[in-house]
Write a protein that holds these residues in place. Structure first.
Motif, PDB file in Angstrom:
ATOM      1  N   SER A 102     -28.479  10.204  26.615  1.00  7.85           N
ATOM      2  CA  SER A 102     -29.030   8.646  27.352  1.00  7.85           C
ATOM      3  C   SER A 102     -28.682   9.197  28.578  1.00  7.85           C
ATOM      4  CB  SER A 102     -27.816   8.037  26.601  1.00  7.85           C
ATOM      5  OG  SER A 102     -28.088   6.311  27.521  1.00  7.85           O
ATOM      6  N   ALA A 103     -27.329  10.286  28.908  1.00  8.10           N
ATOM      7  CA  ALA A 103     -27.318  10.451  30.261  1.00  8.10           C
ATOM      8  C   ALA A 103     -28.085  11.104  30.845  1.00  8.10           C
ATOM      9  CB  ALA A 103     -25.956  10.418  30.676  1.00  8.10           C
ATOM     10  N   GLY A 104     -29.107  12.215  30.368  1.00  3.38           N
ATOM     11  CA  GLY A 104     -29.784  12.764  30.802  1.00  3.38           C
ATOM     12  C   GLY A 104     -28.941  14.340  30.652  1.00  3.38           C
ATOM     13  N   VAL A 105     -27.510  14.754  29.992  1.00  2.00           N
ATOM     14  CA  VAL A 105     -26.657  15.931  30.377  1.00  2.00           C
ATOM     15  C   VAL A 105     -26.519  16.727  29.111  1.00  2.00           C
ATOM     16  CG1 VAL A 105     -24.234  16.489  30.743  1.00  2.00           C
ATOM     17  CG2 VAL A 105     -25.041  14.804  31.360  1.00  2.00           C
ATOM     18  N   ARG A 125      -9.359  35.088  20.353  1.00 10.90           N
ATOM     19  CA  ARG A 125     -10.428  35.217  21.133  1.00 10.90           C
ATOM     20  C   ARG A 125     -12.300  35.809  20.659  1.00 10.90           C
ATOM     21  NH1 ARG A 125      -7.882  38.279  24.989  1.00 10.90           N
ATOM     22  NH2 ARG A 125      -9.561  40.081  23.766  1.00 10.90           N
ATOM     23  N   GLU A 126     -12.154  37.441  20.137  1.00 14.65           N
ATOM     24  CA  GLU A 126     -12.838  37.649  19.595  1.00 14.65           C
ATOM     25  C   GLU A 126     -13.914  37.064  18.262  1.00 14.65           C
ATOM     26  OE1 GLU A 126     -14.431  39.410  21.113  1.00 14.65           O
ATOM     27  OE2 GLU A 126     -12.400  39.616  23.371  1.00 14.65           O
ATOM     28  N   ALA A 127     -13.186  37.206  17.304  1.00  9.37           N
ATOM     29  CA  ALA A 127     -13.922  36.923  16.047  1.00  9.37           C
ATOM     30  C   ALA A 127     -14.056  34.764  16.354  1.00  9.37           C
ATOM     31  CB  ALA A 127     -12.457  35.592  15.376  1.00  9.37           C
ATOM     32  N   TYR A 128     -13.742  34.276  17.137  1.00  8.98           N
ATOM     33  CA  TYR A 128     -13.972  32.586  18.065  1.00  8.98           C
ATOM     34  C   TYR A 128     -16.015  33.287  18.607  1.00  8.98           C
ATOM     35  CZ  TYR A 128     -15.302  27.720  19.132  1.00  8.98           C
ATOM     36  OH  TYR A 128     -15.768  26.913  19.484  1.00  8.98           O
ATOM     37  N   CYS A 129     -15.652  33.880  19.667  1.00  9.46           N
ATOM     38  CA  CYS A 129     -16.153  34.382  20.825  1.00  9.46           C
ATOM     39  C   CYS A 129     -17.825  35.371  19.828  1.00  9.46           C
ATOM     40  CB  CYS A 129     -16.435  34.988  21.702  1.00  9.46           C
ATOM     41  SG  CYS A 129     -15.312  34.302  23.077  1.00  9.46           S
ATOM     42  N   ALA A 130     -17.640  35.607  18.443  1.00 13.44           N
ATOM     43  CA  ALA A 130     -18.707  36.143  17.982  1.00 13.44           C
ATOM     44  C   ALA A 130     -19.385  35.134  17.468  1.00 13.44           C
ATOM     45  CB  ALA A 130     -17.957  36.827  17.245  1.00 13.44           C
ATOM     46  N   ARG A 131     -18.645  33.203  17.019  1.00 11.22           N
ATOM     47  CA  ARG A 131     -19.783  32.491  16.379  1.00 11.22           C
ATOM     48  C   ARG A 131     -21.246  31.944  17.498  1.00 11.22           C
ATOM     49  NH1 ARG A 131     -15.363  29.437  13.368  1.00 11.22           N
ATOM     50  NH2 ARG A 131     -13.702  30.373  12.170  1.00 11.22           N
ATOM     51  N   ARG A 132     -21.923  32.092  16.698  1.00 11.54           N
ATOM     52  CA  ARG A 132     -23.245  31.879  16.937  1.00 11.54           C
ATOM     53  C   ARG A 132     -22.932  29.695  17.121  1.00 11.54           C
ATOM     54  NH1 ARG A 132     -26.930  33.442  20.431  1.00 11.54           N
ATOM     55  NH2 ARG A 132     -28.356  32.599  19.471  1.00 11.54           N
ATOM     56  N   ALA A 133     -23.716  29.060  17.799  1.00  9.69           N
ATOM     57  CA  ALA A 133     -23.237  27.611  17.881  1.00  9.69           C
ATOM     58  C   ALA A 133     -25.103  27.408  17.843  1.00  9.69           C
ATOM     59  CB  ALA A 133     -23.102  27.870  19.364  1.00  9.69           C
ATOM     60  N   GLU A 134     -25.943  26.604  16.746  1.00 13.21           N
ATOM     61  CA  GLU A 134     -26.574  26.488  16.801  1.00 13.21           C
ATOM     62  C   GLU A 134     -27.450  25.581  17.781  1.00 13.21           C
ATOM     63  OE1 GLU A 134     -29.479  23.126  13.614  1.00 13.21           O
ATOM     64  OE2 GLU A 134     -27.561  23.104  13.320  1.00 13.21           O
ATOM     65  N   GLY A 135     -28.129  25.374  18.219  1.00 17.71           N
ATOM     66  CA  GLY A 135     -28.315  24.908  19.770  1.00 17.71           C
ATOM     67  C   GLY A 135     -28.464  25.976  21.404  1.00 17.71           C
ATOM     68  N   LEU A 136     -27.984  26.713  20.939  1.00 21.82           N
ATOM     69  CA  LEU A 136     -27.263  27.813  22.422  1.00 21.82           C
ATOM     70  C   LEU A 136     -28.719  27.571  22.837  1.00 21.82           C
ATOM     71  CD1 LEU A 136     -25.916  29.784  24.385  1.00 21.82           C
ATOM     72  CD2 LEU A 136     -25.767  31.074  22.957  1.00 21.82           C
ATOM     73  N   ASP A 137     -30.302  28.724  22.595  1.00 23.52           N
ATOM     74  CA  ASP A 137     -30.737  28.952  22.324  1.00 23.52           C
ATOM     75  C   ASP A 137     -31.916  27.747  23.294  1.00 23.52           C
ATOM     76  OD1 ASP A 137     -30.553  31.884  21.765  1.00 23.52           O
ATOM     77  OD2 ASP A 137     -31.370  31.375  20.071  1.00 23.52           O
ATOM     78  N   ALA A 138     -32.129  26.635  22.943  1.00 22.27           N
ATOM     79  CA  ALA A 138     -32.451  25.240  23.831  1.00 22.27           C
ATOM     80  C   ALA A 138     -31.917  25.002  24.912  1.00 22.27           C
ATOM     81  CB  ALA A 138     -32.276  24.548  22.705  1.00 22.27           C
ATOM     82  N   LEU A 139     -30.502  24.907  24.990  1.00 22.57           N
ATOM     83  CA  LEU A 139     -29.389  24.749  26.217  1.00 22.57           C
ATOM     84  C   LEU A 139     -30.211  26.103  26.564  1.00 22.57           C
ATOM     85  CD1 LEU A 139     -27.132  23.197  27.620  1.00 22.57           C
ATOM     86  CD2 LEU A 139     -25.555  25.481  26.677  1.00 22.57           C
ATOM     87  N   LEU A 140     -29.556  27.289  26.681  1.00 24.67           N
ATOM     88  CA  LEU A 140     -30.123  28.120  27.829  1.00 24.67           C
ATOM     89  C   LEU A 140     -31.712  27.785  28.450  1.00 24.67           C
ATOM     90  CD1 LEU A 140     -28.164  31.175  25.832  1.00 24.67           C
ATOM     91  CD2 LEU A 140     -27.916  30.159  28.090  1.00 24.67           C
ATOM     92  N   ALA A 141     -32.740  27.448  27.312  1.00 25.47           N
ATOM     93  CA  ALA A 141     -34.065  27.511  28.466  1.00 25.47           C
ATOM     94  C   ALA A 141     -33.974  26.137  28.883  1.00 25.47           C
ATOM     95  CB  ALA A 141     -34.977  27.513  27.080  1.00 25.47           C
ATOM     96  N   ARG A 142     -33.150  24.995  28.886  1.00 30.19           N
ATOM     97  CA  ARG A 142     -33.629  23.995  29.312  1.00 30.19           C
ATOM     98  C   ARG A 142     -32.334  23.954  30.926  1.00 30.19           C
ATOM     99  NH1 ARG A 142     -30.369  18.691  27.735  1.00 30.19           N
ATOM    100  NH2 ARG A 142     -30.703  16.835  29.674  1.00 30.19           N
TER     101      ARG A 142
END
Length: 288
Positions: free
Chosen positions: A106-109, A31-48
């Motif tokens: 396409s759906a704006g999600v 769990r901790e190893a996975y949650c420490a990974r970063r996801a490309e696009g996270l900052d853009a999602l949070l801003a959205r």
């Protein structure tokens, strides 16, 4: 896992607590190893979705089946009275991630591809995805209400999630385990103010016979008076005109009138029946 006093003498003799403790430790490392990974696009999602602070956030974990996300996005667009849907993609196949992202665009999600998930057991994989989404999305957004909804769970018509936790901290479909209970992780609604600062863990707890989300018995559910809580209502529905390979009707679950196809991304009979299920959903009228 259970406390020592909860084990029968035979379970103690055969070392069940040691086996359970090993799994808890192993899962914590994963769990901790996975949650420490970063996801490309996270900052853009949070801003959205920063406007969802104090709002209602619904997260679904996509997994390999694009048409489910297309239908869920459409249902949210038409029927949600308060919640905004965010798709976090746990698919293993790069091509499926591309398809699901295109559907969301396409759906704006709002869409986010989760980091590659090393877990292969379905419950641990799902638990990793939910834990990551909770820590990196839910806690960063700080909504008033958040929910985790399965990717093959569809509302019957207009719905609102916030009223479900107006008078209680959690709401969803209750699953009972050994001396415990948890909410099914595919239909679980939370009041963020009441649970957001707790160390939620959406891993299963096999020692208590609880599926994905079962570890939250320790962190949330055991502290609640279940006699004072309302829970989702479930019944099973059989499709007599669609049979599986054994000649038995395919079944789905109905939870508070939401239709749950159940295993639509992993059971071969249900994957093969995708066109049939799409027809069922197309024909189902709001409120039916």
């Amino acid at each position: 896992m259970r406390r020592l006093r909860e084990y029968a003498a035979r379970d103690l003799l055969i070392g069940k607590p040691l086996k359970a403790a090993f799994k808890v430790g192993r899962n914590a490392v994963m769990r901790e190893a996975y949650c420490a990974r970063r996801a490309e696009g996270l900052d853009a999602l949070l801003a959205r979705i920063e406007g969802l602070r104090g709002g209602v956030l619904a997260i679904t974990i996509a997994f390999e089946i694009p048409w489910l996300i297309a239908y869920l996005a459409d249902r949210f667009e038409r029927f949600s009275q308060d919640a905004v849907l965010v798709v976090c993609d746990n698919s293993r196949t790069p091509a499926r991630r591309v398809e699901i992202e295109a559907i969301c665009r396409s759906a704006g999600v709002p869409y986010l591809a989760l980091p590659p998930n090393p877990a292969r057991h379905i419950d641990r994989s799902h638990g990793n995805a939910l834990n990551w989404a909770f820590r990196h999305v839910v806690r960063r957004v700080e909504p008033k209400v958040f929910a985790f909804l399965d990717h093959d769970l569809f509302p019957p018509g207009p719905f609102a999630l916030a009223p479900l936790v107006e008078r209680q901290p959690v709401y969803g479909l209750r699953l009972d385990g050994i001396g415990s209970w948890s909410l099914w992780a595919g239909y679980a609604v939370f009041d963020f103010e009441q649970v957001g600062d707790r160390p939620l863990d959406f891993y299963p707890d096999p020692d208590r016979e609880l599926f994905t989300g079962g570890r939250n018995w320790e962190h949330v559910y055991r502290h609640l008076d279940d006699r004072a809580l309302a829970f989702g209502q479930f019944h099973s529905h059989a499709f007599e005109d669609m049979l599986d390979r054994d000649g038995k009707p395919l079944r789905c679950g109905i939870i508070d009138r939401w239709m749950h196809l159940g295993g639509a991304s992993r059971f071969p009979d249900k994957i093969a029946a995708s066109a049939f299920f799409q027809q069922v959903l197309d024909a189902r009228q709001p409120g039916g």
